[in-house]
Write a protein that holds these residues in place. Structure first.
Motif, short mmCIF file in Angstrom:
data_model
loop_
_atom_site.label_atom_id
_atom_site.label_comp_id
_atom_site.label_asym_id
_atom_site.label_seq_id
_atom_site.Cartn_x
_atom_site.Cartn_y
_atom_site.Cartn_z
N ARG A 55 1.07 -1.16 -0.04
CA ARG A 55 0.08 0.20 0.35
C ARG A 55 0.97 0.96 -0.41
NH1 ARG A 55 -5.52 -0.29 1.36
NH2 ARG A 55 -6.25 -3.17 0.20
N ALA A 110 2.82 5.66 -5.64
CA ALA A 110 2.80 5.69 -7.29
C ALA A 110 1.38 7.03 -7.66
CB ALA A 110 2.89 4.95 -7.53
N GLY A 111 0.39 7.66 -6.54
CA GLY A 111 -0.90 7.92 -6.88
C GLY A 111 -1.70 6.57 -7.20
N ILE A 112 -2.06 5.97 -6.42
CA ILE A 112 -2.59 5.03 -6.82
C ILE A 112 -3.33 4.35 -5.35
CG2 ILE A 112 -3.63 2.23 -7.25
CD1 ILE A 112 -0.83 2.13 -8.75
N LEU A 113 -4.95 4.99 -5.51
CA LEU A 113 -5.79 4.10 -4.61
C LEU A 113 -6.45 2.98 -4.89
CD1 LEU A 113 -7.79 7.53 -4.68
CD2 LEU A 113 -6.43 7.54 -2.64
N PRO A 114 -6.02 2.23 -3.76
CA PRO A 114 -6.30 1.24 -3.49
C PRO A 114 -7.79 1.19 -3.11
CG PRO A 114 -5.55 0.67 -1.98
CD PRO A 114 -5.08 2.68 -2.41
N GLU A 162 3.70 1.76 -1.50
CA GLU A 162 4.36 1.70 -2.85
C GLU A 162 2.77 1.90 -4.33
OE1 GLU A 162 7.27 1.04 -4.54
OE2 GLU A 162 8.20 0.86 -2.07
N ALA A 163 1.49 1.76 -3.57
CA ALA A 163 0.83 2.35 -4.45
C ALA A 163 0.34 3.81 -4.22
CB ALA A 163 -0.71 1.68 -4.20
N THR A 210 -8.42 4.72 1.10
CA THR A 210 -8.91 4.15 0.73
C THR A 210 -10.57 4.54 -0.87
OG1 THR A 210 -10.28 2.46 1.76
CG2 THR A 210 -8.41 1.77 0.68
N TYR A 230 -4.02 10.15 3.02
CA TYR A 230 -4.20 9.51 2.06
C TYR A 230 -5.54 8.13 2.20
CZ TYR A 230 -3.28 4.90 -1.10
OH TYR A 230 -3.10 3.86 -1.92
#
Length: 100
Positions: A59, A65-69, A61-62, A91, A89
């Motif tokens: 999570r 990278a700007g990625i939301l689970p 690393e995500a 989800t 941050y």
């Protein structure tokens, strides 16, 4: 420097799984679950601790990278682990609940 931190955390978790969980998740439900699993059997405590470590760093690393689970990880009750330790941050699932 983060590699050294991860290696130290792995060594600590190998000897005392609840201590590794305490460093990752803080004192909460995941920590208490890990204590119970370690008392019931040393291997279940290890599996749970390493699973939390995996989710935490995945999570993190995500988040970098700007990625939301899409939702919280299954079986993880710590917000710190679900967000990868990143402040502000969340989800996508928790953001959707706040908008309702």
């Amino acid at each position: 420097m983060e590699v050294v931190t991860i290696l130290c955390l792995i060594l600590i978790t190998l000897f005392l799984p609840p201590l590794g969980v305490l460093f990752i998740a803080g004192c909460g439900a995941d920590f208490l679950i890990n204590i119970c699993l370690t008392i019931l059997g040393y291997l279940p405590g290890h599996i749970h601790a390493f699973y939390l470590m995996y989710v935490f760093y995945e999570r993190r690393e995500a988040a970098l990278a700007g990625i939301l689970p899409a939702e919280d990880a299954p079986g993880v009750y710590s917000e710190r682990v679900n967000t990868g330790g990143m402040r502000g941050y969340e989800t996508v699932y928790s953001q959707r609940d706040e908008s309702l």
